[in-house]
Scaffold this motif. Structure first.
Motif, short mmCIF file in Angstrom:
data_model
loop_
_atom_site.label_atom_id
_atom_site.label_comp_id
_atom_site.label_asym_id
_atom_site.label_seq_id
_atom_site.Cartn_x
_atom_site.Cartn_y
_atom_site.Cartn_z
N LEU A 37 0.90 -1.21 -0.02
CA LEU A 37 0.01 -0.22 -0.10
C LEU A 37 0.87 1.38 -0.03
N ARG A 38 1.98 1.20 0.76
CA ARG A 38 2.76 2.57 0.72
C ARG A 38 3.54 2.56 -0.44
N ARG A 39 3.90 1.58 -1.18
CA ARG A 39 4.53 1.95 -2.40
C ARG A 39 3.52 2.60 -3.44
N SER A 40 2.15 2.10 -3.35
CA SER A 40 1.36 2.31 -4.27
C SER A 40 0.91 3.81 -4.08
N ILE A 41 0.94 4.21 -2.58
CA ILE A 41 0.48 5.46 -2.23
C ILE A 41 1.65 6.40 -2.59
N ALA A 42 3.00 6.18 -2.86
CA ALA A 42 4.10 6.96 -3.36
C ALA A 42 3.82 6.98 -4.84
N GLY A 43 3.24 6.06 -5.51
CA GLY A 43 3.03 6.27 -6.89
C GLY A 43 2.17 7.27 -7.60
N GLU A 44 1.71 7.10 -8.64
CA GLU A 44 0.99 8.06 -9.38
C GLU A 44 -0.33 7.47 -9.89
N SER A 45 -0.45 6.12 -9.89
CA SER A 45 -1.63 5.54 -10.44
C SER A 45 -2.79 5.22 -9.49
N PRO A 46 -3.79 6.15 -9.57
CA PRO A 46 -4.91 5.97 -8.82
C PRO A 46 -5.55 4.65 -8.78
N MET A 47 -5.48 3.78 -9.93
CA MET A 47 -6.16 2.60 -10.32
C MET A 47 -5.28 1.59 -9.42
N LEU A 49 -3.60 2.14 -6.68
CA LEU A 49 -3.83 2.54 -5.41
C LEU A 49 -5.09 1.88 -4.91
N SER A 50 -6.17 1.82 -5.96
CA SER A 50 -7.48 1.49 -5.51
C SER A 50 -7.41 0.10 -5.19
N THR A 51 -6.59 -0.42 -5.98
CA THR A 51 -6.64 -2.24 -5.91
C THR A 51 -5.89 -2.69 -4.72
N HIS A 52 -4.96 -1.79 -4.24
CA HIS A 52 -4.06 -2.05 -2.91
C HIS A 52 -5.03 -1.90 -1.75
N THR A 143 7.15 8.55 6.12
CA THR A 143 5.89 8.39 5.55
C THR A 143 5.19 9.51 5.02
N LEU A 144 5.59 10.90 5.23
CA LEU A 144 5.06 11.84 4.54
C LEU A 144 5.83 12.47 3.35
N ILE A 145 7.16 11.83 3.19
CA ILE A 145 7.74 12.58 1.80
C ILE A 145 7.59 11.63 0.75
N ASP A 146 7.76 12.26 -0.44
CA ASP A 146 7.88 11.53 -2.03
C ASP A 146 6.25 10.97 -2.02
N ARG A 147 5.19 11.72 -1.59
CA ARG A 147 3.99 11.42 -1.84
C ARG A 147 3.35 12.25 -2.95
N PRO A 148 2.46 11.98 -3.75
CA PRO A 148 1.73 12.91 -4.67
C PRO A 148 1.05 13.93 -3.92
N THR A 246 -15.14 7.69 1.96
CA THR A 246 -13.77 8.30 1.65
C THR A 246 -13.28 8.04 0.31
N THR A 247 -12.50 9.06 -0.24
CA THR A 247 -11.87 9.01 -1.53
C THR A 247 -10.92 7.99 -1.43
N VAL A 248 -10.41 7.39 -2.64
CA VAL A 248 -9.37 6.45 -2.57
C VAL A 248 -8.16 6.85 -1.72
N TYR A 249 -7.83 8.07 -1.82
CA TYR A 249 -6.60 8.62 -1.16
C TYR A 249 -6.66 8.61 0.30
N GLN A 250 -7.91 9.11 0.62
CA GLN A 250 -8.23 9.21 2.16
C GLN A 250 -8.14 7.92 2.54
N ALA A 251 -8.75 6.83 1.93
CA ALA A 251 -9.12 5.52 2.43
C ALA A 251 -7.77 4.98 2.56
#
Length: 294
Positions: A37-47, A49-52, A143-148, A246-251
């Motif tokens: 989940l953390r790797r996908s949070i740091a990524g750029e693809s909402p899809m 992230l939604s899967t994870h 956990t707060l750096i390198d995130r979109p 919640t949104t996918v980012y909030q979730a």
């Protein structure tokens, strides 16, 4: 789901201890799903992230379905709760985490922005009246750096609809939780009165007291399991309600925080420190306990 996991905890004498299941579940949470989940949070693809997010959410749901299965197939494990440590057990309500912990965590994200602004105002007031050297800037948490930016600002300025939905979820819990607690208390009171009365009435008849008491215990266990299953369904539903609102980012941030919370309460050093402090005389107070926990 319940039918799928029930064979894991059958009434066979060699049935699998739930503690083994939980340790595997926890290891998957800590070592696989949370890093993913953390790797996908740091990524750029909402899809992605939604899967994870859904994978982690379903991991929590599978745990509660497994708890339902063990409750209906081997209630002795449910009563022992040997998979929880001494630091986790004060957080339990009717067999597992209190559902208000979920809403409290979500509420913390909702209130974080306003709390940060208040803290900054207090810091500014303090700086204006402080003759000491200013404190150095602290580095940002990993956990707060390198995130979109969508993630970093996910809980900033939440919608009125989300705030209203959180109010609804919390109001529902405040109505249901006392009802279930009262139901358990009434069941326990009735059981104590019934088991003593049945034993006293049958005490002179060989075997009769044993049969009466066994029947009382069986009936009480069935009521306890019924209450637990209701409470467990409540926990599952609250998680679903929060994720749905919640949104996918909030979730993603909410589930990350929930996983971190659980992992933190199983930290070996922290558990040892708390258990060591707990063994000290109460009269010493927290100031006496604190240095010895370091």
């Amino acid at each position: 789901m319940l039918k799928a996991v029930a064979p894991l905890f059958s009434r066979h004498k060699h049935s699998r201890p739930f503690k083994e299941y939980y340790m595997e579940w926890f290891s998957t949470l800590k070592n696989n799903l949370l890093p993913l989940l953390r790797r996908s949070i740091a990524g750029e693809s909402p899809m992605i992230l939604s899967t994870h997010v859904e994978m982690l959410h379903q991991h929590f749901q599978s745990y509660y379905h497994a708890l339902d299965a063990v409750a209906t197939s081997d209630s002795s494990q449910l009563l022992s709760q040997d998979w929880h440590n001494s630091l986790e057990k004060p957080l339990l309500w009717l067999g597992d985490l209190h559902p208000l912990l979920f809403t409290s965590l979500a509420r913390s994200f909702l209130n974080e922005d306003s709390s940060s602004e208040n803290d900054n105002d207090n810091d500014n007031d303090h700086d204006q009246n402080d003759d000491h050297f200013p404190l150095p800037d602290l580095p940002l948490s990993e956990t707060l750096i390198d995130r979109p930016w969508q993630v970093a600002l996910a809980w900033r300025n939440p919608s009125e609809a989300l705030a209203a939905r959180m109010d609804q979820i919390e109001c529902g819990l405040r109505a249901i939780v006392p009802t279930l607690t009262d139901r358990l208390k009434r069941a326990e009171d009735a059981f104590v009165n019934r088991v003593v009365g049945d034993w006293f009435r049958c005490r002179e008849r060989k075997g009769a007291a044993k049969l009466a008491v066994c029947a009382d215990v069986k009936g009480h266990i069935e009521e306890l399991v019924s209450v637990f299953l209701y409470a467990n369904r409540l926990r599952r539903n609250v998680l679903v309600d929060i994720i749905s609102a919640t949104t996918v980012y909030q979730a993603a941030l909410f589930l990350e925080g929930l996983a971190q919370f659980l992992i933190g309460f199983r930290d070996h050093d922290l558990v040892n420190a708390v258990e060591h402090c707990k063994s000290l005389p109460l009269a010493h107070g927290p100031k006496q306990c604190r240095p010895r926990c370091h």
